[in-house]
Each structure stands twice: as structure tokens, then as C-alpha cells.
Write an enzyme that holds these catalytic residues in place. Structure first.
Site, PDB file in Angstrom:
ATOM      1  CE1 TYR A  69      -4.224  -1.060  -0.636  1.00  0.00           C
ATOM      2  CE2 TYR A  69      -3.280  -2.988   0.923  1.00  0.00           C
ATOM      3  CZ  TYR A  69      -4.258  -2.428  -0.119  1.00  0.00           C
ATOM      4  OH  TYR A  69      -5.758  -3.068  -0.399  1.00  0.00           O
ATOM      5  CG  HIS A 121     -13.764  -2.232  -4.486  1.00  0.00           C
ATOM      6  ND1 HIS A 121     -13.604  -2.805  -5.845  1.00  0.00           N
ATOM      7  CD2 HIS A 121     -15.218  -2.928  -4.575  1.00  0.00           C
ATOM      8  CE1 HIS A 121     -14.345  -3.477  -6.546  1.00  0.00           C
ATOM      9  NE2 HIS A 121     -15.231  -3.725  -5.499  1.00  0.00           N
ATOM     10  CB  CYS A 129      -8.863   0.994  14.529  1.00  0.00           C
ATOM     11  SG  CYS A 129      -8.322  -0.188  15.959  1.00  0.00           S
ATOM     12  N   GLY A 189     -14.197   1.745 -18.037  1.00  0.00           N
ATOM     13  CA  GLY A 189     -12.719   1.450 -17.773  1.00  0.00           C
ATOM     14  C   GLY A 189     -13.001   0.167 -16.449  1.00  0.00           C
ATOM     15  CB  SER A 191     -11.407  -6.161 -16.136  1.00  0.00           C
ATOM     16  OG  SER A 191     -11.560  -6.377 -14.947  1.00  0.00           O
TER      17      SER A 191
HETATM   18  C1  BJW Z   1      -9.141   1.160 -20.162  1.00  0.00           C
HETATM   19  C2  BJW Z   1      -7.987   2.048 -20.204  1.00  0.00           C
HETATM   20  C3  BJW Z   1      -8.154   3.324 -20.609  1.00  0.00           C
HETATM   21  C4  BJW Z   1      -7.346   0.355 -19.446  1.00  0.00           C
HETATM   22  N1  BJW Z   1      -9.478   3.836 -20.866  1.00  0.00           N
HETATM   23  N2  BJW Z   1     -10.254   1.784 -20.358  1.00  0.00           N
HETATM   24  C5  BJW Z   1     -19.644 -14.280  -7.543  1.00  0.00           C
HETATM   25  C6  BJW Z   1     -19.051 -14.898  -8.312  1.00  0.00           C
HETATM   26  C7  BJW Z   1     -17.739 -15.211  -8.192  1.00  0.00           C
HETATM   27  C8  BJW Z   1     -16.862 -14.734  -7.200  1.00  0.00           C
HETATM   28  C9  BJW Z   1     -17.223 -14.018  -6.360  1.00  0.00           C
HETATM   29  C10 BJW Z   1     -18.740 -13.607  -6.605  1.00  0.00           C
HETATM   30  N3  BJW Z   1     -19.356 -12.822  -5.523  1.00  0.00           N
HETATM   31  C11 BJW Z   1     -18.209 -12.454  -4.810  1.00  0.00           C
HETATM   32  C12 BJW Z   1     -16.907 -13.210  -5.413  1.00  0.00           C
HETATM   33  C13 BJW Z   1     -15.564 -13.141  -4.516  1.00  0.00           C
HETATM   34  C14 BJW Z   1     -14.944 -11.953  -5.294  1.00  0.00           C
HETATM   35  C15 BJW Z   1     -14.772 -12.021  -6.781  1.00  0.00           C
HETATM   36  O1  BJW Z   1     -15.484 -11.165  -7.559  1.00  0.00           O
HETATM   37  N4  BJW Z   1     -13.929 -12.508  -7.334  1.00  0.00           N
HETATM   38  C16 BJW Z   1     -13.578 -12.542  -8.817  1.00  0.00           C
HETATM   39  C17 BJW Z   1     -12.119 -12.299  -9.089  1.00  0.00           C
HETATM   40  C18 BJW Z   1     -14.254 -13.645  -9.594  1.00  0.00           C
HETATM   41  N5  BJW Z   1     -15.525 -10.645  -4.751  1.00  0.00           N
HETATM   42  C19 BJW Z   1     -15.526 -10.382  -3.435  1.00  0.00           C
HETATM   43  O2  BJW Z   1     -14.699 -10.907  -2.619  1.00  0.00           O
HETATM   44  C20 BJW Z   1     -16.191  -9.040  -2.893  1.00  0.00           C
HETATM   45  N6  BJW Z   1     -16.812  -9.365  -1.787  1.00  0.00           N
HETATM   46  C21 BJW Z   1     -18.111  -9.569  -1.861  1.00  0.00           C
HETATM   47  O3  BJW Z   1     -18.606 -10.134  -2.750  1.00  0.00           O
HETATM   48  O4  BJW Z   1     -18.527 -10.260  -0.731  1.00  0.00           O
HETATM   49  C22 BJW Z   1     -19.341 -11.132  -0.332  1.00  0.00           C
HETATM   50  C23 BJW Z   1     -18.803 -12.427  -0.905  1.00  0.00           C
HETATM   51  C24 BJW Z   1     -17.684 -12.759  -0.457  1.00  0.00           C
HETATM   52  C25 BJW Z   1     -17.080 -14.105  -0.909  1.00  0.00           C
HETATM   53  C26 BJW Z   1     -17.794 -14.897  -1.718  1.00  0.00           C
HETATM   54  C27 BJW Z   1     -18.987 -14.638  -2.040  1.00  0.00           C
HETATM   55  C28 BJW Z   1     -19.448 -13.267  -1.759  1.00  0.00           C
HETATM   56  C29 BJW Z   1     -15.078  -7.853  -2.720  1.00  0.00           C
HETATM   57  C30 BJW Z   1     -14.304  -7.494  -3.982  1.00  0.00           C
HETATM   58  C31 BJW Z   1     -13.230  -6.451  -3.475  1.00  0.00           C
HETATM   59  C32 BJW Z   1     -12.309  -6.236  -4.884  1.00  0.00           C
HETATM   60  N7  BJW Z   1     -11.483  -5.435  -4.326  1.00  0.00           N
HETATM   61  C33 BJW Z   1     -10.246  -5.269  -5.377  1.00  0.00           C
HETATM   62  C34 BJW Z   1      -8.937  -5.204  -4.681  1.00  0.00           C
HETATM   63  C35 BJW Z   1      -8.695  -3.992  -3.774  1.00  0.00           C
HETATM   64  C36 BJW Z   1      -7.390  -3.659  -3.213  1.00  0.00           C
HETATM   65  C37 BJW Z   1      -6.781  -2.401  -3.395  1.00  0.00           C
HETATM   66  O5  BJW Z   1      -7.181  -1.618  -4.332  1.00  0.00           O
HETATM   67  O6  BJW Z   1      -5.779  -1.977  -2.594  1.00  0.00           O
HETATM   68  O7  BJW Z   1     -10.611  -3.993  -5.782  1.00  0.00           O
HETATM   69  S1  BJW Z   1      -9.728  -6.266  -6.371  1.00  0.00           S
HETATM   70  C38 BJW Z   1      -9.679  -5.138  -7.699  1.00  0.00           C
HETATM   71  O8  BJW Z   1     -10.547  -5.277  -8.893  1.00  0.00           O
HETATM   72  C39 BJW Z   1      -9.821  -3.791  -7.316  1.00  0.00           C
HETATM   73  C40 BJW Z   1     -10.789  -3.187  -8.316  1.00  0.00           C
HETATM   74  O9  BJW Z   1     -11.581  -2.039  -7.768  1.00  0.00           O
HETATM   75  C41 BJW Z   1     -11.528  -4.271  -8.854  1.00  0.00           C
HETATM   76  C42 BJW Z   1     -12.035  -3.966 -10.228  1.00  0.00           C
HETATM   77  O10 BJW Z   1     -10.986  -3.958 -11.056  1.00  0.00           O
HETATM   78  P1  BJW Z   1     -11.132  -3.073 -12.369  1.00  0.00           P
HETATM   79  O11 BJW Z   1     -11.226  -1.652 -11.827  1.00  0.00           O
HETATM   80  O12 BJW Z   1     -12.114  -3.586 -13.262  1.00  0.00           O
HETATM   81  O13 BJW Z   1      -9.631  -3.041 -12.847  1.00  0.00           O
HETATM   82  P2  BJW Z   1      -9.069  -4.032 -14.109  1.00  0.00           P
HETATM   83  O14 BJW Z   1      -7.575  -3.987 -14.110  1.00  0.00           O
HETATM   84  O15 BJW Z   1      -9.520  -5.426 -13.903  1.00  0.00           O
HETATM   85  O16 BJW Z   1      -9.507  -3.489 -15.418  1.00  0.00           O
HETATM   86  C43 BJW Z   1      -9.146  -2.179 -16.148  1.00  0.00           C
HETATM   87  C44 BJW Z   1     -10.139  -2.070 -17.356  1.00  0.00           C
HETATM   88  O17 BJW Z   1      -9.768  -0.913 -17.887  1.00  0.00           O
HETATM   89  C45 BJW Z   1      -9.666  -3.380 -18.426  1.00  0.00           C
HETATM   90  O18 BJW Z   1     -10.806  -3.679 -18.943  1.00  0.00           O
HETATM   91  C46 BJW Z   1      -8.786  -2.311 -19.475  1.00  0.00           C
HETATM   92  O19 BJW Z   1      -9.365  -2.853 -20.726  1.00  0.00           O
HETATM   93  C47 BJW Z   1      -9.504  -1.180 -19.121  1.00  0.00           C
HETATM   94  N8  BJW Z   1      -8.613  -0.045 -19.604  1.00  0.00           N
HETATM   95  N9  BJW Z   1      -6.795   1.355 -19.817  1.00  0.00           N
HETATM   96  C48 BJW Z   1     -10.448   2.890 -20.823  1.00  0.00           C
HETATM   97  N10 BJW Z   1      -7.215   4.349 -20.639  1.00  0.00           N
HETATM   98 ZN    ZN Z   2      -8.758   1.664  17.441  1.00  0.00          ZN
END
Ligand code: BJW
Ligand code: ZN
Length: 242
Positions: A69, A121, A129, A189, A191
Site C-alpha cells: 500500500y 471498494h 482500526c 474502464g 474489466s
Molecule cells: C481502459 C484504459 C483506458 C485500461 N481507458 N479503459 C460471485 C462469483 C464469483 C466470485 C465472487 C462472487 N461474488 C463474490 C466473489 C468473490 C470476489 C470476486 O469477485 N472474485 C472474482 C475475481 C471472481 N468478490 C469479492 O470478494 C467481493 N466481496 C463480496 O462479494 O463479498 C461477499 C462475498 C464474499 C465471498 C464470496 C461470495 C460473496 C469484494 C471484492 C473487492 C475487490 N477489491 C479489489 C482490490 C482492492 C485492493 C486495493 O485496491 O488495494 O478492488 S480487486 C481489484 O479489482 C480492485 C478493483 O476495484 C477491482 C476491479 O478491477 P477493475 O477496476 O475492473 O480493474 P482491471 O485492472 O481489472 O481492469 C481495467 C480495465 O480498464 C480493463 O478492462 C482495461 O481494458 C480497461 N482500460 N486502460 C479505458 N485508458
Molecule cells: Zn482503535
């Protein structure tokens, strides 16, 4: 739909819409120089986000997770919002009903002026804490490794939603409300693979919204949306409102 006619259609929809919801992901901040999660430049010491962004990783090695971080805080501290962030912030001022749902933790939407938003997120500039759950803003760069809570001395963690953790219920409630009532949903933007945000496009579509995707590449949303505009967020998004 092709980009030229697609662009015209989106502009026409936005010109008359009263309720617009925007969902953003890392791609909008990529144009400010913040690495995306699933691009090669998002890697840190060969760890993937899935290895570090979990409560288990933090319990096992909080120092390592804080070092990651700190690397990101140092990087993000040097970045500024780009024209896409500003165009989204402007939209909020022009519409009766507008809500921004961002998956980004970098805070650039707030810097650009967005106020009606859910950071579903979390925010990299906040700490929480692990003992008393108090949330504070902390903009130190770098933050002291293994920081402790001013109130109770407990270990602080980033105020970020990690894999396997639930999103805040008020963020989810606000998001679903905004998805259910919008005439247009703009998805910029992301995925589209991380849940629950990955399900927001079908939710809005089922509720009757006109759904638009702006991305460099096709995503799992591309088949579902009404218009898919391929390009950089910083070029495409301001064009939608000009
Ligand atoms: C451009 C560009 C330009 C580039 N112009 N475009 C149901 C099914 C399966 C799994 C699950 C489910 N429900 C929950 C889950 C588990 C999990 C999950 O989804 N896993 C998947 C990987 C399958 N989800 C969770 O755990 C969530 N919690 C939850 O649902 O709780 C209840 C539960 C728990 C467990 C089981 C079931 C239910 C919480 C998710 C938290 C995600 N946190 C993160 C990390 C935070 C860490 C940090 O930042 O410090 O958040 S993951 C990471 O991915 C981050 C992002 O916000 C998130 C999304 O990513 P994003 O923004 O889409 O980025 P990229 O890099 O993936 O894509 C970039 C895109 O931009 C690309 O498409 C490029 O083409 C494009 N691009 N340049 C326009 N210039
Ligand atoms: Zn505290």
C-alpha cells in the site's frame, strides 16, 4: 453498434436523460498514470492483487501488505485527475439525479470534484482500526509500517474492501438504488470480472436503463450493453458531453 453511430446515440440519450449512473474502474485512472490491476504494470514484486488484497494475507504478513500500500500511495500521490474524471464530475452538476459508483480507491474522482459517489471498494487515503473499527483519513506518504490506532492502540489496516469481504451495506443500497432508477448507465474502464460490481450492468439493463461501455478492449459486458465505445477514457468520455 459501430463507434460513430454509437457515439451519436449516446450523446442524444445523455442530452435528454435526467437520471444517469456512472460505474468506473481502474481504466479511468490509467489515463492519469495509475496502473490497472490486471495489466502487467500493476504488478508489485511479482505479487498479484489477489495475493495481497485479502484478510488472510494481512493476518499472515501485515508488514508486506502495508509495504504494497505504501508503494501505491507513493505512486498515486503524484497523479492528478484527467479529463474523464472532470467530465464525470461535471455531469453531477448538470443533472437532477446522478450517482457515481467507483471501484477505484485512489480518490481521484473526489479530487476532480465528484461528491455524489460511492467508493464501493474503499479509499487508499483512509485507515481503519482492526480492533475498534474507527476510520480516519491518513495522507502520510509513506505511512509508518504497522501503524497503530490513536484511540485504542490497535493495528490499523487500509480502509479497503479485500477479496472475500463484504461491501458496506449503505454503499450497496445506494448503488442498487442508482442502478434501478437510472435512464443511462455509463460503465468506464472496468474489466467487469470482480463481483458484485460485475453484476451491476445486468441489474441496470433489467431495470430498463440504456447501458454504455467505454473501454480499450472488449469485456464480459460488451455483449450485454446497448453501445460499446472502444477507446481511452480520457478521449471518449469528454466527447460524450461536448
Ligand atoms: C481502459 C484504459 C483506458 C485500461 N481507458 N479503459 C460471485 C462469483 C464469483 C466470485 C465472487 C462472487 N461474488 C463474490 C466473489 C468473490 C470476489 C470476486 O469477485 N472474485 C472474482 C475475481 C471472481 N468478490 C469479492 O470478494 C467481493 N466481496 C463480496 O462479494 O463479498 C461477499 C462475498 C464474499 C465471498 C464470496 C461470495 C460473496 C469484494 C471484492 C473487492 C475487490 N477489491 C479489489 C482490490 C482492492 C485492493 C486495493 O485496491 O488495494 O478492488 S480487486 C481489484 O479489482 C480492485 C478493483 O476495484 C477491482 C476491479 O478491477 P477493475 O477496476 O475492473 O480493474 P482491471 O485492472 O481489472 O481492469 C481495467 C480495465 O480498464 C480493463 O478492462 C482495461 O481494458 C480497461 N482500460 N486502460 C479505458 N485508458
Ligand atoms: Zn482503535
Amino acid at each position: 453498434m459501430q463507434s460513430e453511430s454509437g457515439m451519436r446515440e449516446v450523446r442524444a440519450r445523455l442530452a435528454t436523460a435526467r437520471a444517469v449512473t456512472v460505474l468506473t474502474g481502474a481504466g479511468i485512472s490509467a489515463d492519469s498514470g495509475v496502473p490497472t490491476f490486471r495489466g502487467a504494470d500493476g504488478l508489485w514484486r511479482n505479487f498479484r492483487a489477489e495475493d495481497l488484497a485479502t484478510p488472510e494475507a494481512f493476518a499472515r504478513d501485515p508488514r508486506l501488505v502495508w509495504e504494497w500500500y505504501n508503494w501505491r500511495r507513493e505512486l498515486i500521490a503524484t497523479k492528478k485527475p484527467n479529463p474523464a474524471h472532470y467530465a464525470v464530475a461535471d455531469l453531477e452538476r448538470r443533472l437532477e439525479r446522478c450517482w457515481l459508483i467507483t471501484q477505484n480507491v485512489d480518490g481521484l474522482h473526489r479530487t476532480a470534484g465528484s461528491q455524489k459517489l460511492s467508493e464501493i471498494h474503499g479509499n487508499i487515503w483512509k485507515v481503519r482500526c482492526t480492533r475498534c473499527s474507527r476510520v480516519d483519513e491518513n495522507r502520510e506518504v509513506p505511512i509508518a509500517i504497522l501503524p497503530s490506532c490513536a484511540a485504542c492502540g490497535g493495528l490499523l489496516r487500509p480502509h479497503i474492501v479485500w477479496f472475500g469481504e463484504s461491501l458496506a451495506s449503505e454503499d450497496l443500497a445506494r448503488s442498487y438504488e442508482a442502478l434501478g432508477r437510472c435512464e443511462v448507465l455509463l460503465i468506464i474502464g472496468t474489466s467487469g470480472i470482480v463481483y458484485p460490481a460485475a453484476s451491476f450492468a445486468p441489474v441496470a439493463k433489467a431495470a430498463g436503463a440504456f447501458v454504455v461501455e467505454i473501454n480499450l478492449d472488449p469485456t464480459p459486458h460488451t455483449e450485454l450493453v446497448d453501445v460499446s465505445l472502444q477507446g481511452r477514457a480520457k478521449d471518449v468520455v469528454p466527447e460524450l458531453f461536448s
